[in-house]
Design a protein around this motif. Structure first.
Motif, PDB file in Angstrom:
ATOM      1  N   ALA A  88      11.356  -6.234  20.946  1.00 41.73           N
ATOM      2  CA  ALA A  88      10.278  -5.373  20.702  1.00 41.73           C
ATOM      3  C   ALA A  88      10.734  -3.828  20.521  1.00 41.73           C
ATOM      4  N   GLY A  89      11.442  -3.590  21.442  1.00 44.42           N
ATOM      5  CA  GLY A  89      12.111  -2.225  21.352  1.00 44.42           C
ATOM      6  C   GLY A  89      12.933  -1.784  20.249  1.00 44.42           C
ATOM      7  N   TYR A  90      13.876  -2.679  19.888  1.00 44.52           N
ATOM      8  CA  TYR A  90      14.791  -2.712  18.677  1.00 44.52           C
ATOM      9  C   TYR A  90      13.771  -2.531  17.493  1.00 44.52           C
ATOM     10  N   SER A  91      12.666  -3.534  17.408  1.00 47.81           N
ATOM     11  CA  SER A  91      11.887  -3.495  16.268  1.00 47.81           C
ATOM     12  C   SER A  91      11.274  -2.229  16.096  1.00 47.81           C
ATOM     13  N   ALA A  92      10.755  -1.538  17.375  1.00 47.11           N
ATOM     14  CA  ALA A  92      10.197  -0.115  17.119  1.00 47.11           C
ATOM     15  C   ALA A  92      11.035   0.699  16.627  1.00 47.11           C
ATOM     16  N   GLY A  93      12.339   0.802  17.049  1.00 49.38           N
ATOM     17  CA  GLY A  93      13.270   1.595  16.597  1.00 49.38           C
ATOM     18  C   GLY A  93      13.625   1.514  15.142  1.00 49.38           C
ATOM     19  N   VAL A  94      13.730   0.392  14.548  1.00 54.48           N
ATOM     20  CA  VAL A  94      13.805   0.006  13.099  1.00 54.48           C
ATOM     21  C   VAL A  94      12.616   0.725  12.460  1.00 54.48           C
ATOM     22  N   GLY A 154      -1.707  14.979  12.750  1.00 55.03           N
ATOM     23  CA  GLY A 154      -0.264  15.103  12.227  1.00 55.03           C
ATOM     24  C   GLY A 154       0.561  15.613  13.632  1.00 55.03           C
ATOM     25  N   ALA A 155       0.151  16.384  14.406  1.00 55.14           N
ATOM     26  CA  ALA A 155       0.637  16.823  15.659  1.00 55.14           C
ATOM     27  C   ALA A 155       0.984  15.301  16.385  1.00 55.14           C
ATOM     28  N   MET A 156      -0.063  14.509  16.505  1.00 51.07           N
ATOM     29  CA  MET A 156       0.097  13.323  17.133  1.00 51.07           C
ATOM     30  C   MET A 156       1.011  12.304  16.562  1.00 51.07           C
ATOM     31  N   VAL A 157       1.114  12.249  15.394  1.00 53.51           N
ATOM     32  CA  VAL A 157       1.890  11.502  14.617  1.00 53.51           C
ATOM     33  C   VAL A 157       3.219  11.706  15.020  1.00 53.51           C
ATOM     34  N   LEU A 158       3.652  13.079  15.005  1.00 53.46           N
ATOM     35  CA  LEU A 158       5.047  13.399  15.366  1.00 53.46           C
ATOM     36  C   LEU A 158       5.330  13.239  16.707  1.00 53.46           C
ATOM     37  N   ALA A 159       4.466  13.479  17.809  1.00 49.31           N
ATOM     38  CA  ALA A 159       4.428  13.146  19.531  1.00 49.31           C
ATOM     39  C   ALA A 159       4.755  11.716  19.323  1.00 49.31           C
ATOM     40  N   LEU A 160       3.960  10.919  18.952  1.00 51.69           N
ATOM     41  CA  LEU A 160       3.896   9.322  19.152  1.00 51.69           C
ATOM     42  C   LEU A 160       5.186   8.934  18.634  1.00 51.69           C
ATOM     43  N   LEU A 161       5.891   9.235  17.413  1.00 52.28           N
ATOM     44  CA  LEU A 161       7.192   9.088  16.896  1.00 52.28           C
ATOM     45  C   LEU A 161       8.226   9.351  17.663  1.00 52.28           C
ATOM     46  N   ALA A 162       8.212  10.471  18.189  1.00 56.52           N
ATOM     47  CA  ALA A 162       9.364  11.035  19.066  1.00 56.52           C
ATOM     48  C   ALA A 162       9.400  10.184  20.346  1.00 56.52           C
ATOM     49  N   CYS A 163       8.065  10.075  21.157  1.00 59.45           N
ATOM     50  CA  CYS A 163       8.153   9.334  22.260  1.00 59.45           C
ATOM     51  C   CYS A 163       8.484   8.002  22.098  1.00 59.45           C
ATOM     52  N   VAL A 164       8.211   7.253  21.047  1.00 61.59           N
ATOM     53  CA  VAL A 164       8.671   5.841  21.180  1.00 61.59           C
ATOM     54  C   VAL A 164      10.196   5.995  20.436  1.00 61.59           C
ATOM     55  N   ALA A 165      10.738   6.794  19.528  1.00 59.69           N
ATOM     56  CA  ALA A 165      11.982   6.941  19.280  1.00 59.69           C
ATOM     57  C   ALA A 165      12.840   7.132  20.834  1.00 59.69           C
ATOM     58  N   LYS A 224      11.326   4.985  31.628  1.00 58.56           N
ATOM     59  CA  LYS A 224      10.332   4.712  32.387  1.00 58.56           C
ATOM     60  C   LYS A 224       9.146   6.082  32.120  1.00 58.56           C
ATOM     61  N   ILE A 225       9.494   7.034  32.428  1.00 61.44           N
ATOM     62  CA  ILE A 225       8.719   8.164  31.915  1.00 61.44           C
ATOM     63  C   ILE A 225       8.027   8.125  30.733  1.00 61.44           C
ATOM     64  N   LEU A 226       8.882   7.872  29.506  1.00 60.03           N
ATOM     65  CA  LEU A 226       8.429   7.834  28.279  1.00 60.03           C
ATOM     66  C   LEU A 226       7.604   6.645  28.130  1.00 60.03           C
ATOM     67  N   GLY A 227       7.924   5.556  28.694  1.00 63.42           N
ATOM     68  CA  GLY A 227       7.178   4.191  28.630  1.00 63.42           C
ATOM     69  C   GLY A 227       5.756   4.644  29.274  1.00 63.42           C
ATOM     70  N   ASN A 228       5.631   5.253  30.342  1.00 58.44           N
ATOM     71  CA  ASN A 228       4.249   5.482  30.802  1.00 58.44           C
ATOM     72  C   ASN A 228       3.771   6.661  29.780  1.00 58.44           C
TER      73      ASN A 228
END
Length: 186
Positions: free
Chosen positions: A47-53, A104-115, A140-144
């Motif tokens: 799931a993590g690798y898929s999210a990265g792709v 738009g700011a939330m999109v960037l925050a979500l993309l950065a966090c998942v990355a 762990k911090i980013l995961g939470n």
């Protein structure tokens, strides 16, 4: 003739099939990764690798795509985001056909966090970074932290849906939103 009334029932295509497939695929990847954390590591890693792709493809589409897919269409500076949030607090925000400045700011925050989650997860599988405390802690911090961002994202979607009389969840499924009226930002 009242233009607002005439456009109220008209729907226009906003979100491309790519954006919708990306969005719901990322939702699935994050949910599976979070639920399988510490339990089923092969599923968690997949799931993590898929999210990265997915994140990589979204970055490419954001730079080279078209319409509401492109970052330049919905990414605004901090001042514009602050002014928009001030308008939200006053109940006086404009409706945007695509993402509003806070969205738009939330999109960037979500993309950065998942990355960041995907990167630190991958780092833990390498000889160099395996067992390094700050890498594990950051993961762990980013995961939470993603849970906080998701909560804010869902809250913003619900607020905008209520304020503008529009089901934004359905729009992310169908790709269509109500046509803009003259006072909306297209």
């Amino acid at each position: 003739m009242n233009v607002t009334a005439s456009t109220r029932g008209t729907l226009v295509q906003v979100w491309s099939p790519y954006v919708r497939l990306f969005h719901w695929s990322l939702v699935l990847c994050v949910a599976v990764a979070w639920l399988s954390s510490g339990e089923i590591m092969k599923v968690h890693e997949l799931a993590g690798y898929s999210a990265g792709v997915l994140i990589t493809s979204r970055l490419i589409a954001g730079l080279a795509g078209s319409g509401h897919t492109r970052f330049h269409q919905f990414v605004h500076g901090p001042r514009a985001v602050g002014l928009y949030l001030s308008d939200v607090a006053k109940g006086d925000e404009k409706r945007y056909l695509g993402h509003n400045p806070a969205g738009g700011a939330m999109v960037l925050a979500l993309l950065a966090c998942v990355a960041g989650i995907a990167l630190t997860g991958w780092m833990q599988t390498t000889d160099t970074w395996w067992g390094v405390g700050w890498v594990e802690d950051t993961h762990k911090i980013l995961g939470n932290g993603i849970l906080v961002l998701i909560g804010l994202h869902v809250g913003g979607v619900l607020l905008a849906s209520l304020r503008h009389g529009e089901n934004l969840v359905r729009a992310m499924v169908t790709g269509r939103k109500r046509a803009p009226s003259p006072e909306d930002v297209a």
